[in-house]
Motif scaffolding. Sequence first.
Motif, PDB file in Angstrom:
ATOM      1  N   TYR A  25      28.275  28.208  22.206  1.00  0.00           N
ATOM      2  CA  TYR A  25      29.380  29.134  21.965  1.00  0.00           C
ATOM      3  C   TYR A  25      29.199  30.403  22.809  1.00  0.00           C
ATOM      4  O   TYR A  25      30.167  30.940  23.330  1.00  0.00           O
ATOM      5  N   LEU A  26      27.963  30.861  22.933  1.00  0.00           N
ATOM      6  CA  LEU A  26      27.684  32.027  23.778  1.00  0.00           C
ATOM      7  C   LEU A  26      28.031  31.736  25.238  1.00  0.00           C
ATOM      8  O   LEU A  26      28.594  32.588  25.934  1.00  0.00           O
ATOM      9  N   GLN A  27      27.705  30.536  25.688  1.00  0.00           N
ATOM     10  CA  GLN A  27      28.004  30.159  27.069  1.00  0.00           C
ATOM     11  C   GLN A  27      29.511  30.068  27.288  1.00  0.00           C
ATOM     12  O   GLN A  27      30.022  30.512  28.325  1.00  0.00           O
ATOM     13  N   TYR A  28      30.241  29.527  26.334  1.00  0.00           N
ATOM     14  CA  TYR A  28      31.694  29.460  26.454  1.00  0.00           C
ATOM     15  C   TYR A  28      32.285  30.873  26.536  1.00  0.00           C
ATOM     16  O   TYR A  28      33.179  31.132  27.331  1.00  0.00           O
ATOM     17  N   GLY A  29      31.778  31.774  25.696  1.00  0.00           N
ATOM     18  CA  GLY A  29      32.250  33.155  25.735  1.00  0.00           C
ATOM     19  C   GLY A  29      31.986  33.803  27.082  1.00  0.00           C
ATOM     20  O   GLY A  29      32.852  34.470  27.658  1.00  0.00           O
ATOM     21  N   GLU A  30      30.786  33.602  27.600  1.00  0.00           N
ATOM     22  CA  GLU A  30      30.410  34.159  28.910  1.00  0.00           C
ATOM     23  C   GLU A  30      31.297  33.576  30.015  1.00  0.00           C
ATOM     24  O   GLU A  30      31.763  34.299  30.906  1.00  0.00           O
ATOM     25  N   HIS A  31      31.532  32.285  29.959  1.00  0.00           N
ATOM     26  CA  HIS A  31      32.395  31.614  30.940  1.00  0.00           C
ATOM     27  C   HIS A  31      33.786  32.254  30.959  1.00  0.00           C
ATOM     28  O   HIS A  31      34.327  32.556  32.029  1.00  0.00           O
ATOM     29  N   ALA A  32      34.341  32.498  29.786  1.00  0.00           N
ATOM     30  CA  ALA A  32      35.674  33.102  29.700  1.00  0.00           C
ATOM     31  C   ALA A  32      35.674  34.545  30.191  1.00  0.00           C
ATOM     32  O   ALA A  32      36.615  34.973  30.870  1.00  0.00           O
ATOM     33  N   ARG A  33      34.635  35.293  29.858  1.00  0.00           N
ATOM     34  CA  ARG A  33      34.583  36.698  30.307  1.00  0.00           C
ATOM     35  C   ARG A  33      34.523  36.795  31.830  1.00  0.00           C
ATOM     36  O   ARG A  33      35.218  37.614  32.448  1.00  0.00           O
ATOM     37  N   TRP A  34      33.703  35.952  32.468  1.00  0.00           N
ATOM     38  CA  TRP A  34      33.650  35.973  33.925  1.00  0.00           C
ATOM     39  C   TRP A  34      34.960  35.488  34.521  1.00  0.00           C
ATOM     40  O   TRP A  34      35.416  35.981  35.559  1.00  0.00           O
ATOM     41  N   GLY A  35      35.605  34.516  33.880  1.00  0.00           N
ATOM     42  CA  GLY A  35      36.922  34.066  34.336  1.00  0.00           C
ATOM     43  C   GLY A  35      37.947  35.184  34.289  1.00  0.00           C
ATOM     44  O   GLY A  35      38.764  35.338  35.201  1.00  0.00           O
ATOM     45  N   LEU A  36      37.904  35.967  33.229  1.00  0.00           N
ATOM     46  CA  LEU A  36      38.811  37.101  33.100  1.00  0.00           C
ATOM     47  C   LEU A  36      38.552  38.131  34.201  1.00  0.00           C
ATOM     48  O   LEU A  36      39.497  38.622  34.838  1.00  0.00           O
ATOM     49  N   LEU A  37      37.293  38.462  34.432  1.00  0.00           N
ATOM     50  CA  LEU A  37      36.983  39.421  35.501  1.00  0.00           C
ATOM     51  C   LEU A  37      37.483  38.911  36.852  1.00  0.00           C
ATOM     52  O   LEU A  37      38.083  39.669  37.624  1.00  0.00           O
ATOM     53  N   ARG A  38      37.253  37.621  37.146  1.00  0.00           N
ATOM     54  CA  ARG A  38      37.735  37.057  38.415  1.00  0.00           C
ATOM     55  C   ARG A  38      39.261  37.125  38.504  1.00  0.00           C
ATOM     56  O   ARG A  38      39.817  37.479  39.539  1.00  0.00           O
ATOM     57  N   ALA A  39      39.951  36.781  37.404  1.00  0.00           N
ATOM     58  CA  ALA A  39      41.419  36.809  37.397  1.00  0.00           C
ATOM     59  C   ALA A  39      41.939  38.228  37.620  1.00  0.00           C
ATOM     60  O   ALA A  39      43.006  38.423  38.219  1.00  0.00           O
ATOM     61  N   ALA A  40      41.187  39.221  37.164  1.00  0.00           N
ATOM     62  CA  ALA A  40      41.573  40.626  37.354  1.00  0.00           C
ATOM     63  C   ALA A  40      41.205  41.130  38.750  1.00  0.00           C
ATOM     64  O   ALA A  40      41.520  42.265  39.097  1.00  0.00           O
ATOM     65  N   GLY A  41      40.529  40.293  39.542  1.00  0.00           N
ATOM     66  CA  GLY A  41      40.146  40.692  40.897  1.00  0.00           C
ATOM     67  C   GLY A  41      38.806  41.383  40.971  1.00  0.00           C
ATOM     68  O   GLY A  41      38.512  42.090  41.931  1.00  0.00           O
TER      69      GLY A  41
END
Length: 138
Positions: A25-41
Motif C-alpha cells: 500500500y505504501l508503494q502504491y501511494g508513492e507510485h501515485a505521488r510521483w505520477g502526480l508530480l510528473r503530471a504537474a511537470g
Amino acid sequence: MSFSTQVMVRGYELDTQGHLNQAVYLQYGEHARWGLLRAAGVAQEKLIADGIGPVVLETTIKYRRELRGGDEVTIDCAFEWSGGKTFRIRQEIRKLDDTVAAEISVIGGILDLTARKLVADPGARLRALAERPELLGL
C-alpha cells in the motif's frame, strides 16, 4: 481528488493470506505521488536540478477492504496546503466498483538537498517548477 492512476494487484504482492501485503500500500501511494508530480511537470530530474526533493515525514494508512490478486485499483491523490514547512497529501485506493480499500494520509516536506533541511515554503518551490501547479493544489 486532483489526480488518479491505476494499478493491477500482482500475485507477487500478496501475503500468505492471499491479500495485498500491507507494505505494498505504501508503494502504491508513492507510485501515485510521483505520477502526480510528473503530471504537474515536476519530474524527479527537475527537482534534483533545483537541489530539492520531496520527503515523507509521516504516513497513516486506514485499511478498509482487502485487495486480492488481479484486482484493479485507482489511486487518487491530492495535496493540501496549510502554510509552514509541511503539507498533507490525501490518497484513496479504490476498487473498480468504487469501494474504498484504503485511505492514506501523508505529511511531507521539501528537503533542500545541500542544507539537508526542509525549505520554508514548499508550495512556492513546487509552484515555481510546475508546468501545471493546479494539479498540486497551488
